[in-house]
Motif scaffolding. Sequence first.
Motif, PDB file in Angstrom:
ATOM      1  N   GLY A 110       4.715 -46.919 -16.296  1.00 22.12           N
ATOM      2  CA  GLY A 110       6.334 -47.328 -16.655  1.00 22.12           C
ATOM      3  C   GLY A 110       7.276 -46.675 -15.722  1.00 22.12           C
ATOM      4  O   GLY A 110       7.530 -45.477 -15.581  1.00 22.12           O
ATOM      5  N   GLY A 111       8.036 -47.703 -14.943  1.00 19.93           N
ATOM      6  CA  GLY A 111       9.091 -47.251 -14.174  1.00 19.93           C
ATOM      7  C   GLY A 111       8.611 -46.970 -12.825  1.00 19.93           C
ATOM      8  O   GLY A 111       9.343 -46.326 -11.954  1.00 19.93           O
ATOM      9  N   ILE A 112       7.281 -46.881 -12.387  1.00 22.58           N
ATOM     10  CA  ILE A 112       6.963 -46.320 -11.150  1.00 22.58           C
ATOM     11  C   ILE A 112       6.836 -47.327  -9.956  1.00 22.58           C
ATOM     12  O   ILE A 112       6.487 -48.399 -10.084  1.00 22.58           O
ATOM     13  CB  ILE A 112       5.109 -45.969 -11.496  1.00 22.58           C
ATOM     14  CG1 ILE A 112       5.312 -44.810 -12.315  1.00 22.58           C
ATOM     15  CG2 ILE A 112       4.685 -45.478  -9.809  1.00 22.58           C
ATOM     16  CD1 ILE A 112       3.662 -44.400 -12.820  1.00 22.58           C
ATOM     17  N   HIS A 113       7.453 -46.698  -8.975  1.00 18.70           N
ATOM     18  CA  HIS A 113       7.718 -47.807  -7.697  1.00 18.70           C
ATOM     19  C   HIS A 113       7.596 -46.912  -6.299  1.00 18.70           C
ATOM     20  O   HIS A 113       7.290 -45.716  -6.530  1.00 18.70           O
ATOM     21  CB  HIS A 113       9.171 -48.328  -7.750  1.00 18.70           C
ATOM     22  CG  HIS A 113      10.158 -47.602  -8.114  1.00 18.70           C
ATOM     23  ND1 HIS A 113      10.837 -46.850  -7.266  1.00 18.70           N
ATOM     24  CD2 HIS A 113      11.003 -47.142  -9.276  1.00 18.70           C
ATOM     25  CE1 HIS A 113      11.719 -46.049  -7.830  1.00 18.70           C
ATOM     26  NE2 HIS A 113      11.934 -46.260  -8.908  1.00 18.70           N
ATOM     27  N   LEU A 114       7.709 -47.605  -5.197  1.00 19.67           N
ATOM     28  CA  LEU A 114       7.504 -46.846  -3.897  1.00 19.67           C
ATOM     29  C   LEU A 114       8.580 -45.646  -3.890  1.00 19.67           C
ATOM     30  O   LEU A 114       7.971 -44.625  -3.377  1.00 19.67           O
ATOM     31  CB  LEU A 114       7.728 -47.837  -2.892  1.00 19.67           C
ATOM     32  CG  LEU A 114       7.379 -47.167  -1.480  1.00 19.67           C
ATOM     33  CD1 LEU A 114       6.096 -46.706  -1.351  1.00 19.67           C
ATOM     34  CD2 LEU A 114       7.747 -48.344  -0.409  1.00 19.67           C
ATOM     35  N   GLY A 115       9.710 -45.677  -4.293  1.00 13.09           N
ATOM     36  CA  GLY A 115      10.603 -44.660  -4.257  1.00 13.09           C
ATOM     37  C   GLY A 115      10.308 -43.382  -5.063  1.00 13.09           C
ATOM     38  O   GLY A 115      10.685 -42.440  -4.711  1.00 13.09           O
ATOM     39  N   ASN A 116       9.412 -43.491  -6.158  1.00 14.43           N
ATOM     40  CA  ASN A 116       9.174 -42.156  -6.876  1.00 14.43           C
ATOM     41  C   ASN A 116       7.722 -42.173  -7.167  1.00 14.43           C
ATOM     42  O   ASN A 116       7.134 -41.032  -7.724  1.00 14.43           O
ATOM     43  CB  ASN A 116       9.650 -42.281  -8.284  1.00 14.43           C
ATOM     44  CG  ASN A 116       9.382 -43.463  -9.060  1.00 14.43           C
ATOM     45  OD1 ASN A 116       8.384 -44.091  -9.064  1.00 14.43           O
ATOM     46  ND2 ASN A 116      10.115 -44.081 -10.160  1.00 14.43           N
TER      47      ASN A 116
END
Length: 283
Positions: free
Chosen positions: A245-251
């Motif tokens: 949930g809500g995981i992307h390259l930035g985090n």
Amino acid sequence: MNSVFFDHATIDVWIAEDAPLVDLTTHLLAVGGQQARMCLSIRSASVAACTEEAARIVQHCGGQVEHWLTSGTPVAADDVLLAATGHAADLLRAWKVAQNLLEYACGVAGATARMVQAVQAAAPGVAVLTTRKHAPGLRRIALKATLSGGAFPHRLGVGETVLVFPQHRALLGGWDALAERLAAVAHALAEKKCVIEAHSLDEALHAAAAGADVVQFDKATPEALRAWCPPLRQRHPHLRLLAAGGIHLGNAADYATSGVDALVTSSLHHAPPADVGVRVVPL
């Protein structure tokens, strides 16, 4: 990489969607009968993906493929992904279908490779897993693209794994009822792991007590996971932990160092497309 199966009918459906009857422009200009060469080149660094299927598109249209880069190959700007020859009408019919496929697949594969590299640099051994949350009809393409970038599938369909969501618990009547049901069907799960979604440490403890082999935390922050993972592992050392949930390259790197075993993400399916240029010249 040909590990994902695409049948002939699927390739033909893609072609028929764009060119079911006549290419009016090619017909009116009367250029279809001459021999030509078509090259599809990528304009920035990425990872090749679905090049085998692009080659099959060309072949199904009647062209002859001279060269293609294998899916999973890192590519630099101006690298030729695929080159083919044949009658101009055949190559022009395949043109946009192959280009659109490569732009989506290479965009996803490149984004996947960047996330996998970031995660491995921060926490070697933490896996990047991709979900089945994408537009209907995209599963094979999305799967091959993310595999090409170094990720692995989380769940390809509801018949593949046991994954208990709050919606299932609500229908059963709560944690106690879930634990009773899982105990009653434990013999049927001999070759399966049971994954239960949780939103807090308390829910994760309930999930472990109910018989979870894996707890999947949904939309928990990295800070919360850093607090929750140690006591969970202390009480249940064999429990595997996922962040979703809500995981992307930035985090992704931050989540990778939070104490979980793997990251579950849908964001890679929505990566910006690669820029693939197409050149057609007469022979």
